[in-house]
Design an enzyme around this catalytic site. Structure first.
Site, PDB file in Angstrom:
ATOM      1  N   LYS A  17      12.901  12.613   0.273  1.00 14.55           N
ATOM      2  CA  LYS A  17      12.590  11.600   1.285  1.00 14.55           C
ATOM      3  C   LYS A  17      11.522  10.665   0.749  1.00 14.55           C
ATOM      4  O   LYS A  17      10.374  11.050   0.567  1.00 14.55           O
ATOM      5  CB  LYS A  17      12.095  12.239   2.578  1.00 14.55           C
ATOM      6  CG  LYS A  17      12.024  11.237   3.720  1.00 14.55           C
ATOM      7  CD  LYS A  17      11.177  11.686   4.890  1.00 14.55           C
ATOM      8  CE  LYS A  17       9.771  11.278   4.689  1.00 14.55           C
ATOM      9  NZ  LYS A  17       9.618   9.775   4.726  1.00 14.55           N
ATOM     10  N   GLY A  33       1.044  12.334  -1.079  1.00 11.16           N
ATOM     11  CA  GLY A  33       0.701  11.499   0.059  1.00 11.16           C
ATOM     12  C   GLY A  33      -0.723  11.750   0.483  1.00 11.16           C
ATOM     13  O   GLY A  33      -1.557  12.213  -0.310  1.00 11.16           O
ATOM     14  N   THR A  39      -1.856  14.534   5.839  1.00  9.61           N
ATOM     15  CA  THR A  39      -0.443  14.977   5.865  1.00  9.61           C
ATOM     16  C   THR A  39      -0.278  16.243   5.035  1.00  9.61           C
ATOM     17  O   THR A  39       0.448  17.158   5.403  1.00  9.61           O
ATOM     18  CB  THR A  39       0.461  13.869   5.316  1.00  9.61           C
ATOM     19  OG1 THR A  39       0.155  12.659   6.001  1.00  9.61           O
ATOM     20  CG2 THR A  39       1.930  14.209   5.498  1.00  9.61           C
ATOM     21  N   GLU A  68     -11.529   8.062   1.786  1.00  9.37           N
ATOM     22  CA  GLU A  68     -10.556   7.282   1.019  1.00  9.37           C
ATOM     23  C   GLU A  68     -10.142   6.035   1.792  1.00  9.37           C
ATOM     24  O   GLU A  68      -9.758   6.123   2.945  1.00  9.37           O
ATOM     25  CB  GLU A  68      -9.303   8.123   0.752  1.00  9.37           C
ATOM     26  CG  GLU A  68      -8.269   7.383  -0.059  1.00  9.37           C
ATOM     27  CD  GLU A  68      -7.016   8.193  -0.249  1.00  9.37           C
ATOM     28  OE1 GLU A  68      -6.436   8.642   0.754  1.00  9.37           O
ATOM     29  OE2 GLU A  68      -6.623   8.389  -1.400  1.00  9.37           O
TER      30      GLU A  68
HETATM   31  O1  TXE Z   1       0.818   9.094   2.786  1.00 12.09           O
HETATM   32  P1  TXE Z   1       1.529   9.865   3.983  1.00 12.09           P
HETATM   33  P2  TXE Z   1       1.000   7.584   2.480  1.00 12.09           P
HETATM   34  C1  TXE Z   1      -2.173   9.428  -1.388  1.00 12.09           C
HETATM   35  C2  TXE Z   1      -3.083   8.230  -1.328  1.00 12.09           C
HETATM   36  C3  TXE Z   1      -3.079   7.954   0.169  1.00 12.09           C
HETATM   37  C4  TXE Z   1      -1.704   8.277   0.592  1.00 12.09           C
HETATM   38  C5  TXE Z   1      -0.864   7.062   0.688  1.00 12.09           C
HETATM   39  O2  TXE Z   1      -4.306   8.517  -1.890  1.00 12.09           O
HETATM   40  O3  TXE Z   1      -4.009   8.788   0.789  1.00 12.09           O
HETATM   41  O4  TXE Z   1      -1.161   9.180  -0.372  1.00 12.09           O
HETATM   42  O5  TXE Z   1       0.451   7.431   0.951  1.00 12.09           O
HETATM   43  C6  TXE Z   1       5.759  11.803   4.625  1.00 12.09           C
HETATM   44  N1  TXE Z   1       5.761  16.415   6.952  1.00 12.09           N
HETATM   45  N2  TXE Z   1      -1.538   9.492  -2.699  1.00 12.09           N
HETATM   46  O6  TXE Z   1       0.155   6.852   3.450  1.00 12.09           O
HETATM   47  O7  TXE Z   1       1.475   9.223   5.294  1.00 12.09           O
HETATM   48  C7  TXE Z   1       5.810  10.292   4.795  1.00 12.09           C
HETATM   49  O8  TXE Z   1       6.969   9.902   5.518  1.00 12.09           O
HETATM   50  C8  TXE Z   1       6.381  16.004   5.827  1.00 12.09           C
HETATM   51  C9  TXE Z   1      -1.992  10.519  -3.630  1.00 12.09           C
HETATM   52  O9  TXE Z   1       2.454   7.282   2.457  1.00 12.09           O
HETATM   53  O10 TXE Z   1       0.954  11.202   3.833  1.00 12.09           O
HETATM   54  C10 TXE Z   1       5.853   9.823   3.341  1.00 12.09           C
HETATM   55  O11 TXE Z   1       7.169   9.903   2.820  1.00 12.09           O
HETATM   56  N3  TXE Z   1       6.298  14.740   5.328  1.00 12.09           N
HETATM   57  C11 TXE Z   1      -1.076  10.685  -4.813  1.00 12.09           C
HETATM   58  C12 TXE Z   1       4.959  10.852   2.645  1.00 12.09           C
HETATM   59  O12 TXE Z   1       4.874  11.976   3.519  1.00 12.09           O
HETATM   60  C13 TXE Z   1       5.522  13.854   6.003  1.00 12.09           C
HETATM   61  C14 TXE Z   1      -0.479   9.397  -5.323  1.00 12.09           C
HETATM   62  C15 TXE Z   1       3.557  10.347   2.390  1.00 12.09           C
HETATM   63  O13 TXE Z   1       3.101   9.842   3.614  1.00 12.09           O
HETATM   64  C16 TXE Z   1       4.831  14.199   7.193  1.00 12.09           C
HETATM   65  C17 TXE Z   1      -0.056   8.511  -4.257  1.00 12.09           C
HETATM   66  C18 TXE Z   1       4.975  15.544   7.658  1.00 12.09           C
HETATM   67  N4  TXE Z   1       4.367  15.975   8.765  1.00 12.09           N
HETATM   68  C19 TXE Z   1      -0.618   8.539  -3.000  1.00 12.09           C
HETATM   69  N5  TXE Z   1       4.156  13.091   7.625  1.00 12.09           N
HETATM   70  C20 TXE Z   1      -1.645  11.439  -5.994  1.00 12.09           C
HETATM   71  N6  TXE Z   1      -2.703  12.239  -5.864  1.00 12.09           N
HETATM   72  O14 TXE Z   1      -1.056  11.334  -7.040  1.00 12.09           O
HETATM   73  C21 TXE Z   1       4.396  12.100   6.733  1.00 12.09           C
HETATM   74  N7  TXE Z   1       5.231  12.537   5.757  1.00 12.09           N
END
Ligand code: TXE
Length: 480
Positions: free
Chosen positions: A173, A226, A230, A384
């Site tokens: 996803k 992410g 989350t 962050e």
């Molecule tokens: O994250 P979200 P975002 C981190 C970055 C920032 C964030 C940005 O630092 O904090 O990620 O990405 C899905 N159960 N990193 O805002 O919202 C959601 O649909 C399962 C760190 O998108 O957490 C999306 O597909 N899945 C990283 C994905 O999770 C769920 C590098 C991420 O969404 C969910 C890149 C749930 N309950 C970004 N809720 C690194 N360390 O390498 C949401 N999602």
């Protein structure tokens, strides 16, 4: 309108509910397509397909699996113009960045694991003349791969490539904010030679689709990238189910400049490490610490370069700073700029929405922002922000800056600038981070362990770490 579908069991299909989510182009603020608003039922069909395909895919000769991944990479390259345009339009990043980083890295990820798997071996242990032990590393089963919106195809392939190479089947996803390039990749899966059901995408919201994937009893391993919040939700779902999982989460990365650094190089690279991808890379150096002897010089040179950054239409070749990924994210980042002011910060540059003429007048743009005069441990410096916002703070001693650097809940990456390599090695050892760059930033060898500690995640991606994550070791002991 660009309307996309799920990819399940080798076919592009609508969500069972026939409900859709609007896909907004960040550079214009306008709806330009729709993606499936899939639910638990769609995930169930996809997991069943992946489960059925596992008995075939996991038994394929490694070379055959490798060939399919290599073909898929070739197909990305053959269609790169479409992928580049889609990535930039979906995320708001400059087209040039998608062309030089995101899309080439996506095919590189597939090729890297297509070759790594061929050389992947395990070990044996001889017990004198008593017995011989050998370790088997078998694929686990159905892998759930969930990825974020900042580097959409780059991080999506970073997960599915090792999962598939190791012989697992995948239900993936991408973020609902940036589904387009994953959709384009799914359209090439059959041509690449992936058997039906081996690779599946279910588009939709995280709390519906992502949650259903992590809690599904037939999903054996979960790889997530992410936000930390989350990540906590996912861990609380999975831990009681005793599944393997890796979490690549947020960061609040220190960028430390000692007085003996090559200042010109430090300034130039720091502009990049602060604002690349609009500061939406978890590895961005969002907290800059400069030793007091060179603080004024650094600030002056840094701000003068930031002033010259070209903000604008992502399609324009001259653009260096594009749009933030969504209205909600733009407002979240602006909220932190407001917080910084309340915490006593001085906005040296930026902090406001630039005027971008023409088709992008309603886009989600923010001027790169430089903030000084903050306490090293205030909220702005420990939470962050994940946008084009950095703080600059002076320090006197190595001990002082190590305390600042390690003084947040995160531990993802750090950058250190010094000409004294003894100090460089020493500081690297004391930094509580998963990744440390000395006199460089984002220099990436895909064989190295990738990930963070503390609230930056659990586990590591990359190289053998990823192949070991996506396989289950079994020791067999044979008496002589
Ligand atoms: O994250 P979200 P975002 C981190 C970055 C920032 C964030 C940005 O630092 O904090 O990620 O990405 C899905 N159960 N990193 O805002 O919202 C959601 O649909 C399962 C760190 O998108 O957490 C999306 O597909 N899945 C990283 C994905 O999770 C769920 C590098 C991420 O969404 C969910 C890149 C749930 N309950 C970004 N809720 C690194 N360390 O390498 C949401 N999602």
């Amino acid at each position: 309108m660009k309307n996309i579908k799920n990819f399940i069991d080798g076919k592009l299909v609508d969500p069972i509910s026939k409900q859709y989510i609007e896909n907004i182009e960040p550079a214009t603020g306008k709806v330009y397509g729709n993606l499936p608003d899939s639910k638990k039922e769609d995930v169930g069909v996809a997991v069943d397909a992946a489960k059925a395909a596992f008995s075939v895919w996991s038994k394929w000769p490694v070379q055959k699996r490798s060939d399919v991944l290599m073909k898929w990479a070739d197909l990305i390259d053959a269609n790169k113009a479409e992928f580049i345009e889609a990535e930039s339009r979906d995320n708001g990043k400059p087209m040039k960045l998608a062309a030089h980083v995101d899309i080439p890295r996506a095919s590189a990820n597939l090729r890297f694991f297509a070759t790594a798997i061929i050389h992947y071996a395990s070990e044996s242990h001889k017990m004198d003349d008593v017995a011989i032990n050998y370790t088997l590393r078998a694929p686990i089963g159905v892998a759930a791969c969930i990825s974020p919106w900042n580097l959409p195809l780059y991080l999506f392939t970073w997960k599915i490539a090792p999962a598939l190479a190791a012989g697992n089947t995948v239900v993936a996803k991408p973020s609902e904010l940036t589904p387009m390039t994953a959709f384009l990749l799914s359209k090439l899966a059959n041509e690449a030679g992936l058997p039906s059901g081996t690779f599946n995408i279910v588009h939709g919201y995280g709390h519906h689709v992502g949650q259903a994937m992590t809690e599904h009893p037939d999903v054996g391993v979960v790889s997530f990238t992410g936000g930390t919040e989350t990540g906590k939700k996912i861990a609380s779902t999975i831990a009681p189910m005793f599944k393997k999982y890796s979490l690549e989460l947020g960061g609040k990365n220190p960028n430390i400049i000692f007085s003996d650094a090559d200042l010109e190089d430090a300034v130039k690279t720091s502009v990049h490490s602060s604002f690349a991808n609009q500061g939406q890379i978890c590895l961005c150096g969002s907290r800059i610490f400069v030793q007091s002897e060179v603080y004024d010089q650094f600030v002056e040179q840094f701000v003068s370069r930031v002033r010259r950054l070209q903000i604008g239409d992502p399609e324009d070749d001259a653009t260096q700073v594009g749009a933030l990924v969504s209205k909600a994210h733009l407002e979240k980042v602006e909220g932190y700029i407001q917080l910084a002011k309340e915490e006593g910060g001085t906005i040296l540059f930026g902090g406001q929405r630039p005027i971008v003429a023409g088709r992008c007048a309603d886009g989600y743009f923010l001027t790169p922002t430089v903030i000084v005069d903050l306490d090293p441990y205030c909220r702005t410096n420990t939470e962050e922000i994940f946008g084009p916002v950095v703080t600059i703070t002076p320090f006197e001693t190595e001990e002082e800056v190590l305390a600042y650097a390690n003084g947040t809940p995160y531990g993802l990456s750090a950058t250190v600038w010094t000409d004294n390599l003894k100090r460089g090695h020493r500081v690297a050892e004391f930094l509580k981070m998963g990744i440390v760059w000395l006199n460089c930033w984002l220099v990436r060898d895909l064989r190295t362990p990738f990930g963070g500690m503390k609230q930056s995640g659990v586990g590591r991606e990359g190289g053998l770490e990823a192949l070991r994550f996506f396989t289950e070791p079994k020791n067999v002991c044979v008496k002589y």
